[in-house]
Design a protein around this motif. Structure first.
Motif, mmCIF file in Angstrom:
data_model
loop_
_atom_site.group_PDB
_atom_site.id
_atom_site.type_symbol
_atom_site.label_atom_id
_atom_site.label_comp_id
_atom_site.label_asym_id
_atom_site.label_seq_id
_atom_site.Cartn_x
_atom_site.Cartn_y
_atom_site.Cartn_z
ATOM 1 N N SER A 156 -68.500 -21.207 -55.360
ATOM 2 C CA SER A 156 -67.270 -21.485 -54.436
ATOM 3 C C SER A 156 -66.521 -20.185 -54.722
ATOM 4 O O SER A 156 -65.514 -20.160 -55.233
ATOM 5 C CB SER A 156 -66.552 -22.427 -55.232
ATOM 6 O OG SER A 156 -67.301 -23.799 -54.827
ATOM 7 N N ALA A 157 -67.124 -18.976 -54.385
ATOM 8 C CA ALA A 157 -66.483 -17.660 -54.508
ATOM 9 C C ALA A 157 -65.323 -17.608 -53.796
ATOM 10 O O ALA A 157 -65.182 -18.161 -52.625
ATOM 11 C CB ALA A 157 -67.560 -16.423 -54.284
ATOM 12 N N ASP A 158 -64.504 -17.019 -54.210
ATOM 13 C CA ASP A 158 -63.156 -16.309 -53.389
ATOM 14 C C ASP A 158 -63.475 -15.155 -52.540
ATOM 15 O O ASP A 158 -62.899 -14.943 -51.381
ATOM 16 C CB ASP A 158 -61.984 -16.046 -54.308
ATOM 17 C CG ASP A 158 -61.378 -17.323 -55.255
ATOM 18 O OD1 ASP A 158 -60.873 -18.336 -54.778
ATOM 19 O OD2 ASP A 158 -62.053 -17.383 -56.477
ATOM 20 N N LEU A 159 -64.104 -14.438 -52.789
ATOM 21 C CA LEU A 159 -64.690 -13.028 -52.227
ATOM 22 C C LEU A 159 -65.919 -12.570 -52.354
ATOM 23 O O LEU A 159 -66.775 -13.009 -53.602
ATOM 24 C CB LEU A 159 -63.709 -12.182 -52.691
ATOM 25 C CG LEU A 159 -63.976 -10.837 -51.997
ATOM 26 C CD1 LEU A 159 -63.549 -10.725 -50.369
ATOM 27 C CD2 LEU A 159 -62.935 -9.418 -52.390
ATOM 28 N N CYS A 160 -67.013 -12.318 -51.517
ATOM 29 C CA CYS A 160 -68.193 -11.726 -51.491
ATOM 30 C C CYS A 160 -68.050 -10.216 -50.747
ATOM 31 O O CYS A 160 -67.945 -10.242 -49.594
ATOM 32 C CB CYS A 160 -69.037 -12.669 -50.702
ATOM 33 S SG CYS A 160 -70.894 -11.923 -50.767
ATOM 34 N N VAL A 161 -68.563 -9.361 -51.780
ATOM 35 C CA VAL A 161 -68.444 -8.022 -51.260
ATOM 36 C C VAL A 161 -69.961 -7.515 -51.109
ATOM 37 O O VAL A 161 -70.588 -7.571 -52.163
ATOM 38 C CB VAL A 161 -67.522 -7.045 -52.305
ATOM 39 C CG1 VAL A 161 -67.768 -5.699 -52.029
ATOM 40 C CG2 VAL A 161 -66.329 -7.737 -52.385
ATOM 41 N N THR A 162 -70.397 -6.724 -50.132
ATOM 42 C CA THR A 162 -71.613 -6.092 -50.069
ATOM 43 C C THR A 162 -71.309 -4.551 -50.167
ATOM 44 O O THR A 162 -70.660 -4.155 -49.468
ATOM 45 C CB THR A 162 -72.274 -6.421 -48.431
ATOM 46 O OG1 THR A 162 -72.553 -7.633 -48.544
ATOM 47 C CG2 THR A 162 -73.371 -5.445 -48.432
ATOM 48 N N LEU A 163 -71.900 -4.001 -51.231
ATOM 49 C CA LEU A 163 -71.853 -2.594 -51.342
ATOM 50 C C LEU A 163 -73.234 -1.977 -50.682
ATOM 51 O O LEU A 163 -74.188 -2.355 -51.266
ATOM 52 C CB LEU A 163 -71.737 -2.042 -53.133
ATOM 53 C CG LEU A 163 -70.455 -2.650 -53.504
ATOM 54 C CD1 LEU A 163 -70.641 -2.391 -54.998
ATOM 55 C CD2 LEU A 163 -69.328 -2.201 -52.927
ATOM 56 N N SER A 164 -73.046 -1.057 -49.720
ATOM 57 C CA SER A 164 -74.121 -0.707 -49.008
ATOM 58 C C SER A 164 -74.264 0.816 -48.880
ATOM 59 O O SER A 164 -73.363 1.467 -49.483
ATOM 60 C CB SER A 164 -74.186 -1.639 -47.661
ATOM 61 O OG SER A 164 -75.335 -1.368 -46.977
ATOM 62 N N ASP A 165 -75.051 1.400 -47.963
ATOM 63 C CA ASP A 165 -74.981 2.775 -47.585
ATOM 64 C C ASP A 165 -74.235 2.963 -46.423
ATOM 65 O O ASP A 165 -74.430 4.042 -45.821
ATOM 66 C CB ASP A 165 -76.615 3.230 -47.418
ATOM 67 C CG ASP A 165 -77.268 2.153 -46.098
ATOM 68 O OD1 ASP A 165 -76.740 1.333 -46.045
ATOM 69 O OD2 ASP A 165 -78.421 2.529 -46.081
ATOM 70 N N ILE A 166 -73.491 1.900 -45.690
ATOM 71 C CA ILE A 166 -72.583 1.871 -44.827
ATOM 72 C C ILE A 166 -71.117 1.625 -45.079
ATOM 73 O O ILE A 166 -71.017 0.984 -46.182
ATOM 74 C CB ILE A 166 -72.853 1.070 -43.511
ATOM 75 C CG1 ILE A 166 -73.237 -0.332 -44.360
ATOM 76 C CG2 ILE A 166 -74.323 1.590 -42.975
ATOM 77 C CD1 ILE A 166 -73.729 -1.159 -43.154
ATOM 78 N N ASP A 167 -70.098 2.201 -44.517
ATOM 79 C CA ASP A 167 -68.828 1.673 -44.909
ATOM 80 C C ASP A 167 -68.210 0.724 -44.294
ATOM 81 O O ASP A 167 -66.829 0.591 -44.388
ATOM 82 C CB ASP A 167 -67.956 3.167 -44.782
ATOM 83 C CG ASP A 167 -67.905 3.714 -43.345
ATOM 84 O OD1 ASP A 167 -68.551 3.255 -42.586
ATOM 85 O OD2 ASP A 167 -67.292 4.579 -43.143
ATOM 86 N N GLY A 168 -68.944 -0.011 -43.377
ATOM 87 C CA GLY A 168 -68.468 -1.326 -42.703
ATOM 88 C C GLY A 168 -69.008 -1.297 -41.393
ATOM 89 O O GLY A 168 -69.853 -0.695 -40.962
ATOM 90 N N LEU A 169 -68.267 -2.018 -40.699
ATOM 91 C CA LEU A 169 -68.751 -2.509 -39.031
ATOM 92 C C LEU A 169 -68.078 -1.439 -38.191
ATOM 93 O O LEU A 169 -66.971 -0.919 -38.246
ATOM 94 C CB LEU A 169 -68.620 -3.929 -38.407
ATOM 95 C CG LEU A 169 -68.849 -4.429 -37.272
ATOM 96 C CD1 LEU A 169 -70.373 -4.455 -37.097
ATOM 97 C CD2 LEU A 169 -68.129 -5.492 -37.067
ATOM 98 N N TYR A 170 -68.982 -1.150 -37.096
ATOM 99 C CA TYR A 170 -68.360 -0.247 -36.218
ATOM 100 C C TYR A 170 -68.753 -1.068 -34.641
ATOM 101 O O TYR A 170 -69.771 -1.789 -34.544
ATOM 102 C CB TYR A 170 -68.940 1.139 -35.851
ATOM 103 C CG TYR A 170 -68.535 2.014 -37.058
ATOM 104 C CD1 TYR A 170 -67.631 3.213 -37.032
ATOM 105 C CD2 TYR A 170 -68.955 1.888 -38.534
ATOM 106 C CE1 TYR A 170 -67.093 4.029 -38.020
ATOM 107 C CE2 TYR A 170 -68.495 2.743 -39.495
ATOM 108 C CZ TYR A 170 -67.654 3.643 -39.191
ATOM 109 O OH TYR A 170 -67.243 4.489 -40.071
ATOM 110 N N THR A 171 -68.016 -0.590 -33.656
ATOM 111 C CA THR A 171 -68.233 -1.062 -32.325
ATOM 112 C C THR A 171 -69.676 -0.572 -31.821
ATOM 113 O O THR A 171 -70.197 -1.312 -31.079
ATOM 114 C CB THR A 171 -67.385 -0.634 -31.365
ATOM 115 O OG1 THR A 171 -67.270 0.548 -31.356
ATOM 116 C CG2 THR A 171 -65.709 -1.278 -31.799
#
Length: 369
Positions: A156-171
């Motif tokens: 029942s996490a409050d936040l799930c963080v993915t640390l990746s080789d990308i900095d987020g979502l782009y269009t």
């Protein structure tokens, strides 16, 4: 907070564990504890750091016994790195290895939940990974993005963080399209958002952006759990997020999704889909907007071979998965019943067992946000 770390983030191009990264993560874990947060780590990297020490010059794709051997050797290496770096900050870690076999049955799923919650209560930082030494395709999660979503729901996490080789979502893919724009917040994952997701650009990872968005973040939004995708090179990303700063792309769930029953989350994540049904527009709207059961009359296509009690994906006419549920009949029965009204089903002796029940009952159906 659950943090998922990709292979390319925790293992360097030379196949060695990035001790500096794990040390920095341990520093953040210590800071998070002072802020009142408890951390669970979902870490890839066992195969990536296992194959060089076993003498392979690359990941032995297609050679299952060799992959399993690499996972076995590499898991010891990466677990030791976590243990040593966290211990140096007076933090205790533990190792939790899971497969679909451990979560496909409801009772085993609950036992995994209880173990993780107890570890967190005891002040331990669990390090979770798929048990690649014994997994085969039939019981694999397939990627740790899905596993991180599962773990987030288990605790029942409050936040799930993915640390990746990308900095987020782009269009669009920013490496291919110079007009691609960064997306800081997503409130709804629709076909347009999924279409903008690219694939993994690394040779050591298994989960691309489509997996992160199309499966993991979507299930987390359905569960009412915020999630973030950001770069593993972002300084103090976890601590900054804990303090409310904006880092990477935030997937912010709708408030009305906070009452999802734990059993429905198990349907979404515990077992893989054994097949799928494609429904018409009317049925899709009834499922999404009214929380209805799925009737055979709304089914247009049945894909795969499955048995009554198996988990199925439910797709709209465009092919997008809008729900997941437990089949009330075998695939061949649903194939015969597809498009028929309940009275027609009742008058057909081959389908009579399905006459008094839907194809998927609403109590056994989870609709994705």
């Amino acid at each position: 907070m659950v943090v998922k770390i990709g292979s390319s983030t925790v293992v360097g191009a030379d196949g060695k564990v990035d001790r500096a990264f794990i040390g920095g993560l341990a520093d953040q874990a210590a800071a998070l504890r002072k802020l009142g947060w408890r951390l669970v780590v979902v870490s890839s990297g066992a195969i990536a750091c296992g194959y060089p020490v076993l003498g392979f010059d690359r990941k032995p794709v297609g050679d299952l016994p060799s992959l399993q051997a690499c996972a076995s050797a590499g898991q010891c290496i990466i677990s030791s790195a976590y243990d040593e770096e966290f211990h140096a900050r007076d933090l205790l870690t533990s190792l939790v290895l899971l497969t679909r076999h451990d979560t496909a049955r409801r009772t085993s799923y609950l036992h995994a939940r209880d173990a993780l919650l107890r570890l967190v209560e005891l002040g331990v930082v669990p390090v979770v990974n798929e048990n690649d030494t014994v997994t085969v395709d039939e019981i694999k999660f397939g990627d740790n993005d899905t596993l991180a979503a599962l773990v987030s729901c288990l605790v029942s996490a409050d936040l799930c963080v993915t640390l990746s080789d990308i900095d987020g979502l782009y269009t669009a893919n920013p490496h291919e399209d110079p007009t691609a724009e960064f997306v800081p917040v997503v409130h709804k994952i629709d076909a347009k958002i999924i279409a903008s997701a690219g694939d993994s650009s690394t040779s050591v990872g298994t989960g691309g952006m489509i997996t992160k968005i199309g499966r993991a973040s979507r299930i987390l939004m359905t569960a009412g759990i915020q999630s973030v995708i950001c770069s593993g090179e972002e300084p103090d990303a976890l601590v900054r997020l804990a303090r409310g700063e904006s880092v990477g792309t935030l997937f912010d769930p709708p408030a009305e999704r906070l009452d999802i029953a734990p059993r429905k989350l198990w349907i979404a994540l515990g077992d893989k889909a054994h097949g799928s049904v494609t429904v018409d527009d009317g049925a899709a709207k009834a499922l999404v907007s009214r929380g209805s059961s799925l009737l055979a009359v709304g089914i247009r296509e049945v894909d795969g071979q499955f048995a009554e009690g198996d988990v199925l994906d439910v797709c709209d006419p465009s092919g997008m998965v809008v729900a997941r549920g437990i089949a009330e009949a075998d695939s061949d029965v649903l194939e015969l019943a597809a498009g028929r009204r309940q009275d027609q089903i009742a008058s057909n002796r081959l389908l009579a067992d399905l006459a008094e029940k839907p194809a998927i009952h609403r109590d056994n159906l989870i609709v994705f946000a």
